[in-house]
Motif scaffolding. Structure first.
Motif, PDB file in Angstrom:
ATOM      1  N   LEU A 247      -2.553  51.781 -14.701  1.00  0.00           N
ATOM      2  CA  LEU A 247      -3.290  50.529 -14.851  1.00  0.00           C
ATOM      3  C   LEU A 247      -2.553  49.495 -15.693  1.00  0.00           C
ATOM      4  CD1 LEU A 247      -6.927  51.883 -15.349  1.00  0.00           C
ATOM      5  CD2 LEU A 247      -5.827  51.079 -13.242  1.00  0.00           C
ATOM      6  N   ALA A 248      -1.554  49.907 -16.458  1.00  0.00           N
ATOM      7  CA  ALA A 248      -0.779  48.953 -17.254  1.00  0.00           C
ATOM      8  C   ALA A 248       0.341  48.315 -16.434  1.00  0.00           C
ATOM      9  CB  ALA A 248      -0.193  49.638 -18.488  1.00  0.00           C
ATOM     10  N   GLY A 249       0.495  48.738 -15.192  1.00  0.00           N
ATOM     11  CA  GLY A 249       1.585  48.241 -14.360  1.00  0.00           C
ATOM     12  C   GLY A 249       1.315  46.879 -13.747  1.00  0.00           C
ATOM     13  N   PRO A 250       2.355  46.265 -13.182  1.00  0.00           N
ATOM     14  CA  PRO A 250       2.193  44.971 -12.514  1.00  0.00           C
ATOM     15  C   PRO A 250       1.344  45.135 -11.256  1.00  0.00           C
ATOM     16  CG  PRO A 250       4.373  45.860 -12.079  1.00  0.00           C
ATOM     17  CD  PRO A 250       3.709  46.784 -13.072  1.00  0.00           C
ATOM     18  N   GLY A 251       0.749  44.073 -10.817  1.00  0.00           N
ATOM     19  CA  GLY A 251      -0.086  44.139  -9.626  1.00  0.00           C
ATOM     20  C   GLY A 251      -1.518  44.540  -9.931  1.00  0.00           C
ATOM     21  N   ARG A 252      -1.838  44.720 -11.188  1.00  0.00           N
ATOM     22  CA  ARG A 252      -3.205  45.038 -11.622  1.00  0.00           C
ATOM     23  C   ARG A 252      -3.730  43.868 -12.445  1.00  0.00           C
ATOM     24  NH1 ARG A 252      -5.236  50.052  -9.818  1.00  0.00           N
ATOM     25  NH2 ARG A 252      -3.452  51.401  -9.472  1.00  0.00           N
ATOM     26  N   GLY A 253      -5.027  43.715 -12.500  1.00  0.00           N
ATOM     27  CA  GLY A 253      -5.622  42.685 -13.360  1.00  0.00           C
ATOM     28  C   GLY A 253      -4.994  41.325 -13.155  1.00  0.00           C
ATOM     29  N   ASP A 254      -4.377  40.801 -14.205  1.00  0.00           N
ATOM     30  CA  ASP A 254      -3.766  39.473 -14.126  1.00  0.00           C
ATOM     31  C   ASP A 254      -2.347  39.497 -13.542  1.00  0.00           C
ATOM     32  OD1 ASP A 254      -2.238  40.480 -16.212  1.00  0.00           O
ATOM     33  OD2 ASP A 254      -2.942  39.040 -17.703  1.00  0.00           O
TER      34      ASP A 254
END
Length: 104
Positions: free
Chosen positions: A39-46
């Protein structure tokens, strides 16, 4: 946490005090090597990769203070998506997390 740097937060403490989750589960969800959804990776959240640092020596994993709210939001969004939280719980926990993070 008395010796903790002010620019990072202990991930286990964040899991316990802010998310009320098992720290091992939070690490599995957010760390690249955890076998979870990263979940800390790119493509998640913002869309940014968040600054989550692995355990080093006697210090546990940490997250950059500037990324803590986004990390909490991603974890709560994940829990909402899997059905372990409803919309009201999600919103309440996110609000409480923002307030709680100011005290860590």
């Amino acid at each position: 946490m008395a010796d903790e740097q002010t620019d990072v937060l202990d991930l286990d403490r964040l899991a316990h005090a802010v998310l009320a989750m098992d720290p091992a589960e939070v690490r599995r969800l957010v760390e690249r090597e955890g076998g979870g959804p990263w979940l800390a990776g790119p493509g998640r959240g913002d869309g940014r990769e968040l600054a989550v640092f692995p355990a080093v020596g006697g210090r546990g994993a940490t997250v950059a203070r500037t990324d803590a709210v986004e990390l909490v939001s991603r974890v709560l969004d994940h829990r909402l998506g899997e059905g372990s939280l409803d919309e009201q719980q999600h919103d309440q926990m996110l609000t409480e997390a923002v307030v709680g993070l100011t005290m860590l």
